[in-house]
Design a protein around this motif. Structure first.
Motif, PDB file in Angstrom:
ATOM      1  N   ARG A  63     -17.218 -23.743 -40.237  1.00 46.11           N
ATOM      2  CA  ARG A  63     -15.769 -23.839 -40.448  1.00 46.11           C
ATOM      3  C   ARG A  63     -15.048 -22.551 -40.060  1.00 46.11           C
ATOM      4  NH1 ARG A  63     -15.218 -26.136 -46.365  1.00 46.11           N
ATOM      5  NH2 ARG A  63     -13.090 -25.534 -45.968  1.00 46.11           N
ATOM      6  N   VAL A  73     -14.492 -27.225 -37.522  1.00 50.74           N
ATOM      7  CA  VAL A  73     -14.104 -27.431 -38.917  1.00 50.74           C
ATOM      8  C   VAL A  73     -14.574 -28.799 -39.389  1.00 50.74           C
ATOM      9  CG1 VAL A  73     -12.155 -27.631 -40.504  1.00 50.74           C
ATOM     10  CG2 VAL A  73     -12.146 -25.885 -38.732  1.00 50.74           C
ATOM     11  N   GLN A  77     -17.244 -29.305 -42.269  1.00 54.17           N
ATOM     12  CA  GLN A  77     -16.880 -30.101 -43.435  1.00 54.17           C
ATOM     13  C   GLN A  77     -17.873 -31.238 -43.635  1.00 54.17           C
ATOM     14  OE1 GLN A  77     -14.546 -29.220 -45.481  1.00 54.17           O
ATOM     15  NE2 GLN A  77     -14.646 -30.977 -46.836  1.00 54.17           N
TER      16      GLN A  77
END
Length: 156
Positions: A63, A73, A77
């Motif tokens: 991230r 990202v 995630q």
């Protein structure tokens, strides 16, 4: 909106992409419930939490690469979403091992509430130790491709 400072042109991503990151945590959590419980039962809570911690470190590192692409990202995630069920399901496993059947419900409730309560206490305690900082020494300057924005705050 998200801004990528390495791009030649200012690039904004719609808010729906940010919502997707939150939704994928829930979407990934649901199908992983049974496999995570099986892993925690067969391998053990200690090894399961160590593996989840390693996944959290990898996901958080991915991230941090947001300036290269927003897809990092999303990938980070996703890795964090895979690790999350290990932490949420180990609470009930620990309560089942450590406490009897009559106090297991209360123990699970206390374990579950300790996460947001600890976060709130951390926010409150950190404010006691941080002093106000003046940013008036910063000025705007232009580099090759990037323009650094001016940040002027007045002391009152």
């Amino acid at each position: 909106f998200f801004f990528s400072s390495r791009r030649r042109h200012t690039r904004f991503l719609p808010v729906s992409w940010a919502r997707r990151c939150v939704q994928e945590t829930v979407i990934i959590h649901i199908p992983l419930t049974l496999p995570v419980n099986y892993i925690l039962d067969e391998i053990g809570v200690k090894i399961g939490l160590k593996g989840a911690s390693i996944l959290f470190i990898i996901g958080s590192g991915l991230r941090l690469m947001i300036n290269d692409s927003f897809y990092w990202v999303i990938l980070g995630q996703s890795v964090n979403a895979i690790a999350r069920p290990f932490y949420t399901h180990c609470l009930s496993k620990m309560a089942a091992v450590w406490f009897g059947s009559q106090s297991r419900d209360i123990a699970t409730t206390i374990f579950t509430l300790s996460v947001p309560l600890g976060t709130a206490i951390g926010f409150l305690v950190s404010q006691l130790h941080v002093e106000a900082v003046s940013y008036t020494h910063l000025r705007a300057h232009e580099t090759g491709r990037n323009l650094v924005c001016r940040l002027l705050l007045e002391k009152k």
